[in-house]
Write a protein that holds these residues in place. Structure first.
Motif, PDB file in Angstrom:
ATOM      1  N   ASN A 160       0.986  -1.426   0.109  1.00 24.29           N
ATOM      2  CA  ASN A 160      -0.212   0.009  -0.052  1.00 24.29           C
ATOM      3  C   ASN A 160       1.037   1.102   0.187  1.00 24.29           C
ATOM      4  O   ASN A 160       1.887   1.437   0.754  1.00 24.29           O
ATOM      5  CB  ASN A 160      -0.823   0.029   1.209  1.00 24.29           C
ATOM      6  CG  ASN A 160      -2.086  -1.115   1.388  1.00 24.29           C
ATOM      7  OD1 ASN A 160      -2.615  -1.315   0.274  1.00 24.29           O
ATOM      8  ND2 ASN A 160      -2.238  -1.747   2.502  1.00 24.29           N
ATOM      9  N   TYR A 161       0.638   2.204  -1.013  1.00 22.26           N
ATOM     10  CA  TYR A 161       1.724   3.259  -0.956  1.00 22.26           C
ATOM     11  C   TYR A 161       0.877   4.461  -0.289  1.00 22.26           C
ATOM     12  O   TYR A 161      -0.167   4.506  -0.411  1.00 22.26           O
ATOM     13  CB  TYR A 161       1.818   3.675  -2.519  1.00 22.26           C
ATOM     14  CG  TYR A 161       2.480   2.675  -3.368  1.00 22.26           C
ATOM     15  CD1 TYR A 161       4.032   2.386  -3.080  1.00 22.26           C
ATOM     16  CD2 TYR A 161       1.987   1.676  -4.056  1.00 22.26           C
ATOM     17  CE1 TYR A 161       4.579   1.274  -3.688  1.00 22.26           C
ATOM     18  CE2 TYR A 161       2.792   0.715  -4.725  1.00 22.26           C
ATOM     19  CZ  TYR A 161       3.954   0.460  -4.508  1.00 22.26           C
ATOM     20  OH  TYR A 161       4.630  -0.339  -5.328  1.00 22.26           O
ATOM     21  N   LYS A 162       1.642   5.297   0.370  1.00 21.95           N
ATOM     22  CA  LYS A 162       1.184   6.270   1.153  1.00 21.95           C
ATOM     23  C   LYS A 162       2.142   7.383   0.668  1.00 21.95           C
ATOM     24  O   LYS A 162       3.142   7.444   0.726  1.00 21.95           O
ATOM     25  CB  LYS A 162       1.452   6.022   2.642  1.00 21.95           C
ATOM     26  CG  LYS A 162       0.769   7.243   3.307  1.00 21.95           C
ATOM     27  CD  LYS A 162       0.879   6.973   4.787  1.00 21.95           C
ATOM     28  CE  LYS A 162       0.325   8.031   5.663  1.00 21.95           C
ATOM     29  NZ  LYS A 162       0.625   7.987   7.170  1.00 21.95           N
ATOM     30  N   GLN A 163       1.251   8.567   0.227  1.00 28.88           N
ATOM     31  CA  GLN A 163       2.289   9.643  -0.406  1.00 28.88           C
ATOM     32  C   GLN A 163       2.500  10.452   0.964  1.00 28.88           C
ATOM     33  O   GLN A 163       1.909  10.719   1.688  1.00 28.88           O
ATOM     34  CB  GLN A 163       1.121  10.517  -1.252  1.00 28.88           C
ATOM     35  CG  GLN A 163       0.827   9.963  -2.415  1.00 28.88           C
ATOM     36  CD  GLN A 163       0.306  10.912  -3.673  1.00 28.88           C
ATOM     37  OE1 GLN A 163      -0.042  12.145  -3.186  1.00 28.88           O
ATOM     38  NE2 GLN A 163      -0.006  10.564  -4.636  1.00 28.88           N
ATOM     39  N   GLY A 164       3.834  11.194   0.697  1.00 29.16           N
ATOM     40  CA  GLY A 164       4.446  12.031   1.378  1.00 29.16           C
ATOM     41  C   GLY A 164       4.640  13.387   0.957  1.00 29.16           C
ATOM     42  O   GLY A 164       4.144  13.753   0.034  1.00 29.16           O
ATOM     43  N   MET A 165       4.952  14.210   1.890  1.00 35.44           N
ATOM     44  CA  MET A 165       5.154  15.633   1.544  1.00 35.44           C
ATOM     45  C   MET A 165       6.503  15.967   1.724  1.00 35.44           C
ATOM     46  O   MET A 165       7.174  15.885   2.845  1.00 35.44           O
ATOM     47  CB  MET A 165       4.223  16.587   2.498  1.00 35.44           C
ATOM     48  CG  MET A 165       2.855  16.480   2.393  1.00 35.44           C
ATOM     49  SD  MET A 165       2.086  16.738   0.695  1.00 35.44           S
ATOM     50  CE  MET A 165       2.235  18.485   0.718  1.00 35.44           C
ATOM     51  N   LEU A 166       7.315  16.961   0.991  1.00 34.00           N
ATOM     52  CA  LEU A 166       8.562  17.516   0.940  1.00 34.00           C
ATOM     53  C   LEU A 166       8.335  18.893   1.178  1.00 34.00           C
ATOM     54  O   LEU A 166       7.866  19.951   0.522  1.00 34.00           O
ATOM     55  CB  LEU A 166       9.213  17.251  -0.387  1.00 34.00           C
ATOM     56  CG  LEU A 166      10.610  18.090  -0.333  1.00 34.00           C
ATOM     57  CD1 LEU A 166      11.625  17.606   0.852  1.00 34.00           C
ATOM     58  CD2 LEU A 166      11.277  17.911  -1.886  1.00 34.00           C
ATOM     59  N   ASN A 167       8.763  19.258   2.420  1.00 29.21           N
ATOM     60  CA  ASN A 167       8.543  20.882   2.762  1.00 29.21           C
ATOM     61  C   ASN A 167       9.790  21.427   2.671  1.00 29.21           C
ATOM     62  O   ASN A 167      10.971  21.063   3.027  1.00 29.21           O
ATOM     63  CB  ASN A 167       8.221  21.151   4.196  1.00 29.21           C
ATOM     64  CG  ASN A 167       6.846  20.565   4.500  1.00 29.21           C
ATOM     65  OD1 ASN A 167       5.912  20.758   3.644  1.00 29.21           O
ATOM     66  ND2 ASN A 167       6.619  19.576   5.805  1.00 29.21           N
ATOM     67  N   ILE A 168       9.933  22.764   1.812  1.00 21.93           N
ATOM     68  CA  ILE A 168      11.075  23.437   1.687  1.00 21.93           C
ATOM     69  C   ILE A 168      11.045  24.624   1.945  1.00 21.93           C
ATOM     70  O   ILE A 168       9.856  25.440   2.130  1.00 21.93           O
ATOM     71  CB  ILE A 168      11.229  23.739   0.181  1.00 21.93           C
ATOM     72  CG1 ILE A 168      11.632  22.285  -0.727  1.00 21.93           C
ATOM     73  CG2 ILE A 168      12.477  24.574  -0.330  1.00 21.93           C
ATOM     74  CD1 ILE A 168      11.538  22.584  -2.269  1.00 21.93           C
ATOM     75  N   LYS A 169      11.944  24.698   3.374  1.00 19.27           N
ATOM     76  CA  LYS A 169      12.106  26.063   4.222  1.00 19.27           C
ATOM     77  C   LYS A 169      12.809  27.218   3.508  1.00 19.27           C
ATOM     78  O   LYS A 169      13.643  26.850   2.539  1.00 19.27           O
ATOM     79  CB  LYS A 169      12.664  25.615   5.426  1.00 19.27           C
ATOM     80  CG  LYS A 169      11.744  24.863   6.352  1.00 19.27           C
ATOM     81  CD  LYS A 169      12.520  24.863   7.639  1.00 19.27           C
ATOM     82  CE  LYS A 169      12.127  23.786   8.718  1.00 19.27           C
ATOM     83  NZ  LYS A 169      12.904  23.729   9.851  1.00 19.27           N
ATOM     84  N   GLU A 170      12.554  28.451   3.778  1.00 20.48           N
ATOM     85  CA  GLU A 170      13.206  29.583   3.169  1.00 20.48           C
ATOM     86  C   GLU A 170      14.580  29.480   3.805  1.00 20.48           C
ATOM     87  O   GLU A 170      14.879  28.998   4.897  1.00 20.48           O
ATOM     88  CB  GLU A 170      12.590  30.798   3.433  1.00 20.48           C
ATOM     89  CG  GLU A 170      11.425  31.270   2.768  1.00 20.48           C
ATOM     90  CD  GLU A 170      10.910  32.617   3.247  1.00 20.48           C
ATOM     91  OE1 GLU A 170      11.912  33.506   3.626  1.00 20.48           O
ATOM     92  OE2 GLU A 170       9.786  32.923   3.358  1.00 20.48           O
ATOM     93  N   ARG A 171      15.477  29.760   3.145  1.00 18.86           N
ATOM     94  CA  ARG A 171      16.943  29.848   3.626  1.00 18.86           C
ATOM     95  C   ARG A 171      16.921  30.688   4.624  1.00 18.86           C
ATOM     96  O   ARG A 171      16.479  31.974   4.589  1.00 18.86           O
ATOM     97  CB  ARG A 171      17.960  30.352   2.637  1.00 18.86           C
ATOM     98  CG  ARG A 171      19.321  30.190   2.897  1.00 18.86           C
ATOM     99  CD  ARG A 171      20.476  30.874   1.735  1.00 18.86           C
ATOM    100  NE  ARG A 171      20.086  29.872   0.617  1.00 18.86           N
ATOM    101  CZ  ARG A 171      20.913  28.908   0.109  1.00 18.86           C
ATOM    102  NH1 ARG A 171      22.032  29.219   0.546  1.00 18.86           N
ATOM    103  NH2 ARG A 171      20.558  28.386  -1.073  1.00 18.86           N
ATOM    104  N   PRO A 172      17.675  30.442   5.825  1.00 18.39           N
ATOM    105  CA  PRO A 172      17.822  31.538   7.119  1.00 18.39           C
ATOM    106  C   PRO A 172      18.365  32.641   6.503  1.00 18.39           C
ATOM    107  O   PRO A 172      19.404  32.603   5.891  1.00 18.39           O
ATOM    108  CB  PRO A 172      18.463  30.671   8.197  1.00 18.39           C
ATOM    109  CG  PRO A 172      18.922  29.356   7.335  1.00 18.39           C
ATOM    110  CD  PRO A 172      18.418  29.032   6.238  1.00 18.39           C
ATOM    111  N   ILE A 173      17.941  33.573   7.080  1.00 13.66           N
ATOM    112  CA  ILE A 173      18.409  35.234   6.818  1.00 13.66           C
ATOM    113  C   ILE A 173      19.456  35.290   7.933  1.00 13.66           C
ATOM    114  O   ILE A 173      19.283  35.090   9.035  1.00 13.66           O
ATOM    115  CB  ILE A 173      17.453  36.170   6.600  1.00 13.66           C
ATOM    116  CG1 ILE A 173      16.529  35.842   5.417  1.00 13.66           C
ATOM    117  CG2 ILE A 173      18.304  37.535   6.451  1.00 13.66           C
ATOM    118  CD1 ILE A 173      15.178  36.908   5.620  1.00 13.66           C
TER     119      ILE A 173
END
Length: 175
Positions: free
Chosen positions: A14-27
């Protein structure tokens, strides 16, 4: 994130989709600090400067002060503001401009009189005026000159002494 393509003989996948979160580069924050400066009363205001630490600064901050060459002895703020800086994370720290007293020399003209003459008024000579100051405008207490000689004094040489004056913007040297 999509998972696919796996096979297993003993398992049902059974396949479960995941999420890739991209954060802003820290200033990388920057701190801009106006340098504290000193000047002498009556001189030109020095070039206002600053230091920057932390992140690279993009642009130039604006520096200003209310002090002028005619400002009295004391301390004045050096304000630092955004100017053309485009960084988002910048802290601005103001500085101080200190105006110090200017040197002023006070001397007295030599005088010659004849034995028995009245002691005259003495003329003071000033060297070092700034900002078109005069004896009348610079002193809260004017200096004065006196001598120990009297009209009945015998012929000879007598000192003429200058009594101290008070001038807010000057360090006074008496000759």
């Amino acid at each position: 994130i999509t998972v696919s393509g796996g096979t297993a003989t003993n398992y049902t996948l059974n396949y479960k989709q995941g999420m890739l979160n991209i954060k802003e580069r820290p200033i990388d924050p920057a701190i801009v600090t106006a340098n504290n400066l000193t000047m002498v009363y009556g001189d030109d205001v020095p070039t206002l400067t600053y230091t920057s630490e932390g992140g690279a600064l993009n642009g130039t901050p604006k520096l200003s002060t209310t002090a002028t060459k005619a400002s009295s002895v004391g301390t004045y703020p050096i304000k630092v503001e955004k100017g053309t800086v485009t960084n988002e994370a910048v802290t601005y720290v103001d500085g101080t401009l200190t105006i110090e007293k200017a040197p002023l020399t006070v001397s007295v003209e030599d005088v010659t009189i004849t034995e028995g003459d009245a002691i005259p008024s003495f003329t003071l000579i000033y060297e070092g005026w700034k900002n078109n100051d005069t004896e009348a405008t610079a002193f809260s207490v004017k200096p004065s000159a006196r001598t120990t000689a009297k009209s009945e004094s015998k012929a000879g040489t007598y000192p003429i002494n200058i009594r101290s004056g008070i001038a807010k913007n000057y360090t006074i040297t008496y000759q």
